[in-house]
Design an enzyme around this catalytic site. Structure first.
Site, PDB file in Angstrom:
ATOM      1  N   ASN A 285       0.869  -1.175   0.000  1.00 21.54           N
ATOM      2  CA  ASN A 285       0.000   0.000   0.000  1.00 21.54           C
ATOM      3  C   ASN A 285       0.906   1.225   0.000  1.00 21.54           C
ATOM      4  O   ASN A 285       1.536   1.525   1.016  1.00 21.54           O
ATOM      5  CB  ASN A 285      -0.896  -0.038   1.246  1.00 21.54           C
ATOM      6  N   TRP A 286       0.961   1.882  -1.138  1.00 21.94           N
ATOM      7  CA  TRP A 286       1.896   3.008  -1.260  1.00 21.94           C
ATOM      8  C   TRP A 286       1.373   4.278  -0.588  1.00 21.94           C
ATOM      9  O   TRP A 286       2.069   5.278  -0.517  1.00 21.94           O
ATOM     10  CB  TRP A 286       2.219   3.261  -2.739  1.00 21.94           C
ATOM     11  N   LYS A 287       0.111   4.244  -0.149  1.00 23.11           N
ATOM     12  CA  LYS A 287      -0.491   5.426   0.505  1.00 23.11           C
ATOM     13  C   LYS A 287      -0.255   6.664  -0.376  1.00 23.11           C
ATOM     14  O   LYS A 287      -0.294   6.538  -1.595  1.00 23.11           O
ATOM     15  CB  LYS A 287       0.042   5.559   1.934  1.00 23.11           C
TER      16      LYS A 287
ATOM     17  N   HIS B  91      -9.384   1.204   5.233  1.00 23.51           N
ATOM     18  CA  HIS B  91      -8.094   1.360   5.923  1.00 23.51           C
ATOM     19  C   HIS B  91      -8.274   2.341   7.088  1.00 23.51           C
ATOM     20  O   HIS B  91      -9.030   3.311   6.980  1.00 23.51           O
ATOM     21  CB  HIS B  91      -7.044   1.880   4.937  1.00 23.51           C
TER      22      HIS B  91
ATOM     23  N   GLU C  56      -6.550   4.672   8.108  1.00 24.62           N
ATOM     24  CA  GLU C  56      -6.268   6.085   7.790  1.00 24.62           C
ATOM     25  C   GLU C  56      -7.469   6.743   7.095  1.00 24.62           C
ATOM     26  O   GLU C  56      -7.698   7.942   7.256  1.00 24.62           O
ATOM     27  CB  GLU C  56      -4.986   6.175   6.935  1.00 24.62           C
TER      28      GLU C  56
ATOM     29  N   GLU D 243      -5.117  -5.085  10.718  1.00 26.57           N
ATOM     30  CA  GLU D 243      -4.066  -4.103  10.941  1.00 26.57           C
ATOM     31  C   GLU D 243      -4.295  -3.400  12.274  1.00 26.57           C
ATOM     32  O   GLU D 243      -5.118  -2.473  12.347  1.00 26.57           O
ATOM     33  CB  GLU D 243      -4.085  -3.039   9.838  1.00 26.57           C
TER      34      GLU D 243
ATOM     35  N   GLY E  53       3.149   1.751  10.935  1.00 26.21           N
ATOM     36  CA  GLY E  53       4.213   2.749  10.825  1.00 26.21           C
ATOM     37  C   GLY E  53       4.978   3.003  12.113  1.00 26.21           C
ATOM     38  O   GLY E  53       5.709   3.987  12.218  1.00 26.21           O
TER      39      GLY E  53
ATOM     40  N   SER F 271       3.760  -2.635  10.252  1.00 27.24           N
ATOM     41  CA  SER F 271       5.204  -2.747  10.476  1.00 27.24           C
ATOM     42  C   SER F 271       5.804  -4.075  10.008  1.00 27.24           C
ATOM     43  O   SER F 271       6.738  -4.587  10.625  1.00 27.24           O
ATOM     44  CB  SER F 271       5.540  -2.484  11.948  1.00 27.24           C
TER      45      SER F 271
ATOM     46  N   GLY G 230       2.991  -1.274   4.246  1.00 26.74           N
ATOM     47  CA  GLY G 230       2.997   0.151   3.935  1.00 26.74           C
ATOM     48  C   GLY G 230       4.402   0.625   3.591  1.00 26.74           C
ATOM     49  O   GLY G 230       4.906   0.424   2.483  1.00 26.74           O
ATOM     50  N   GLY G 231       5.062   1.230   4.568  1.00 27.47           N
ATOM     51  CA  GLY G 231       6.371   1.860   4.362  1.00 27.47           C
ATOM     52  C   GLY G 231       7.378   0.974   3.634  1.00 27.47           C
ATOM     53  O   GLY G 231       8.100   1.441   2.740  1.00 27.47           O
TER      54      GLY G 231
HETATM   55  O1  LIG Z   1      -1.652  -0.612   4.652  1.00 21.27           O
HETATM   56  C1  LIG Z   1      -0.583  -0.774   5.238  1.00 21.27           C
HETATM   57  C2  LIG Z   1      -0.470  -0.572   6.648  1.00 21.27           C
HETATM   58  O2  LIG Z   1      -1.075   0.597   7.069  1.00 21.27           O
HETATM   59  C3  LIG Z   1       0.856  -0.878   7.254  1.00 21.27           C
HETATM   60  O3  LIG Z   1       1.754   0.195   7.151  1.00 21.27           O
HETATM   61  P1  LIG Z   1       3.261  -0.009   7.650  1.00 21.27           P
HETATM   62  O4  LIG Z   1       3.756  -1.267   6.973  1.00 21.27           O
HETATM   63  O5  LIG Z   1       3.971   1.220   7.175  1.00 21.27           O
HETATM   64  O6  LIG Z   1       3.209  -0.167   9.132  1.00 21.27           O
END
Ligand SMILES: O=C[C@H](O)COP(=O)(O)O
Length: 258
Positions: A10-12, A93, A95, A170, A176, A215, A236-237
């Site tokens: 997920n590149w957000k 999600h 967010e 999640e 994150g 994470s 994510g990150g």
């Molecule tokens: O969609 C992905 C998640 O929000 C996980 O993010 P993260 O891997 O940066 O903790």
């Protein structure tokens, strides 16, 4: 469920056309490890170009509207995602819930719209740290899940919904932050989610993939993917570069060998 882990990035709100080079590099790793299914959900602006740039990975959206068209400035419908080349949508999600006030009924309506448009759905659920500390994590997550599950005929036409739906667990406090739940806690939550899916979908509930997110890195991917009910990861990150995401794909390939 076949043991082919599904690893979704997920590149957000990250990525411009320059990032397509990174996606191509990730695609080359995915092509080398076909025992792992790989997806990337870039920002909407990159979906079409990414679909053209890659061969071995699924491309998806990070949200969609529940209506097909209309006066909803700034929004994108499920059929538009599909038209741009997406095959899945991440919905609900935390967010989106936190910054856009998305509610369970809205997430449910979006899931139904996405399935109707022919997209697969990655439905996100998770508890806050306060809920975890108060001992209400499982109750919270299963309530959220049941409230968001698409209400559509299962097996009426074509593939059953269970084959086109994945749930991503999640924990909000793990996103994150570099913190992850214990493997016992991941197992317990995935078991609780599985039980609710079987209540909702009968035997087909066993086929719904459950992903863990929060994470995930190359260093912890193998042990997390080793949990019996964990069918993949939502990253994510660490999904933004081939260096870190490619390493997770390779770790998942190790898991698939077991
Ligand atoms: O969609 C992905 C998640 O929000 C996980 O993010 P993260 O891997 O940066 O903790």
């Amino acid at each position: 469920m076949g043991h082919r882990p599904y690893i979704i990035g997920n590149w957000k709100m990250n990525g411009t056309r320059n990032s397509l080079a990174e996606a191509r590099a990730i695609d080359r790793v995915a092509a080398k490890w076909p025992q792992v299914r790989v997806g990337i959900a870039p920002p909407h602006t990159l979906i079409h170009a990414m679909r053209d740039a890659v061969d071995s990975i699924d491309v998806g959206g990070q949200d969609c509207h529940s209506e097909e068209t209309g006066a909803y400035t700034g929004d994108i419908s499920a059929s538009m995602l599909k038209d741009a080349g997406a095959s899945f949508a991440i919905l609900g999600h935390s967010e989106r819930r936190q910054y856009h006030g998305e509610t369970n009924p809205q997430v449910k309506a979006k899931s139904e719209a996405a399935l109707a448009a022919g997209l697969n759905v990655i439905l996100c659920v998770g508890e806050t740290e306060e809920q975890r500390d108060a001992g209400t994590a499982e109750a919270t997550v299963t309530r959220q899940l049941l409230a968001c599950l698409p209400d559509v005929g299962n097996g009426d036409e074509g593939e059953p919904v269970s084959a086109r739906l994945a749930v991503a667990y999640e924990p909000i406090w793990a996103i994150g932050t570099g913190r992850v739940p214990s493997l016992d806690d991941i197992n317990a939550m995935h078991d609780a989610i599985r039980a609710k899916l079987c209540e909702a979908f009968g035997d087909n509930g066993a086929e719904v993939r459950i992903l863990y997110g929060g994470s995930v890195k190359a260093e912890n991917a193998l042990e997390i993917l080793g949990c019996p009910e964990v069918g993949g990861a939502l990253v994510g990150g660490a999904s933004l570069t081939n260096e870190s995401f490619g390493a997770i794909i390779i770790a998942a390939a190790d898991d698939a060998r077991d």
